[in-house]
Design a protein around this motif. Structure first.
Motif, short mmCIF file in Angstrom:
data_model
loop_
_atom_site.label_atom_id
_atom_site.label_comp_id
_atom_site.label_asym_id
_atom_site.label_seq_id
_atom_site.Cartn_x
_atom_site.Cartn_y
_atom_site.Cartn_z
N TYR A 141 0.82 -1.21 0.00
CA TYR A 141 0.00 0.00 0.00
C TYR A 141 0.86 1.26 0.00
O TYR A 141 1.99 1.28 0.49
CB TYR A 141 -0.91 0.01 1.23
N ARG A 170 -3.52 0.94 -5.12
CA ARG A 170 -2.76 0.72 -3.88
C ARG A 170 -2.68 1.96 -2.99
O ARG A 170 -2.18 1.88 -1.87
CB ARG A 170 -1.33 0.27 -4.20
N PHE A 178 -6.98 4.13 5.26
CA PHE A 178 -6.08 2.99 5.41
C PHE A 178 -6.19 2.39 6.81
O PHE A 178 -6.32 1.17 6.97
CB PHE A 178 -4.63 3.41 5.15
#
Length: 247
Positions: A78, A113, A120
């Motif tokens: 990520y 990503r 997140f």
């Protein structure tokens, strides 16, 4: 669960709000994430793109894709940023910038990503509270246009902030209305931009809050300039700054 992420620190955060960038790193490490920073990174290309200079923006965006190409051993790693505005640029505007170019194949994986910090933490990590976070006062939350409309970020930031000990949320009127910044909009249409900031600040003051908190320091920079000019009793904080308070 991801153990290592690449972080993207936007150019204006790097130059004007480096403490916010460092605080994001602290938050990520606090929840067990290892952070990788590529010092060659610069800008996502948004300023040029919004000003209509698409070939120039594409050149900057092309560098971004190269800077954040996934390592061969971790192709799903990520990318995390403290700016929903820049995340929205990569996720959405890169599709137009690289349409029918040889970079489409490199663009799509990066778009899939990249995440704003709070989405997140909540959406990928399943984190809704940062251990030890303490901040006395009342806050009102500003939904930035990019966070809400481009990235679809809703309750996540509020969940994290509501878990901070001593911090109370007070929702302001029209909290989803634009603050008036909009990058080059604030330069080209100064009077309108300032009037929008005034309205946003007045709504925040009406709640009795001590802080305006948001995912985007670009919005906060705009609001803070008005607050300081008028000498108003209100402070602006990025979510990451609030989440490291007290530890």
């Amino acid at each position: 669960m991801p153990t290592t992420v690449d972080i993207f620190i936007p150019c204006f955060v790097d130059q004007l709000y480096p403490t916010t960038a460092l605080n994001m790193v602290k938050v990520l490490e606090r929840v067990g994430v290892r952070v990788n920073y590529n010092p060659n990174q610069t800008c996502c290309g948004q300023p040029a793109y919004n000003a209509g200079y698409h070939p120039q923006a594409r050149a900057v965006a092309d560098k971004f894709l190269r800077d954040f190409a996934a390592p061969p051993t971790d192709t799903e790693r990520y990318i995390v940023s403290p700016s929903a505005s820049c995340v929205g640029m990569v996720r959405n505007s890169y599709t137009e910038l690289f349409a029918e170019t040889g970079q489409q194949s490199a663009c799509r994986p990066v778009q899939g990503r990249i995440y704003e910090l709070t989405e997140f933490l909540v959406g990928i990590m399943g984190v809704t509270a940062i251990p030890g976070a303490t901040l006395a006062g009342k806050y009102t939350y500003h939904d930035s246009c990019s966070a809400l409309r481009e990235c679809g970020i809703g309750p996540g930031p509020r969940m994290l902030l509501d878990s901070v000990a001593g911090l109370e949320r007070l929702e302001m009127a029209e909290n989803t209305t634009c603050c008036g910044f909009g990058g080059t909009f604030a330069v080209k249409f100064e009077a309108i931009s300032v009037a929008m900031a005034q309205q946003k600040v007045e709504h925040a003051l009406d709640t009795g809050a001590d802080f305006i908190i948001s995912t985007d320091v670009s919005c906060l920079m705009h609001l803070e300039s008005y607050i300081k000019k008028e000498k108003l009793p209100l402070k602006c904080l990025h979510v990451a700054d609030a989440l490291v308070s007290g530890w």
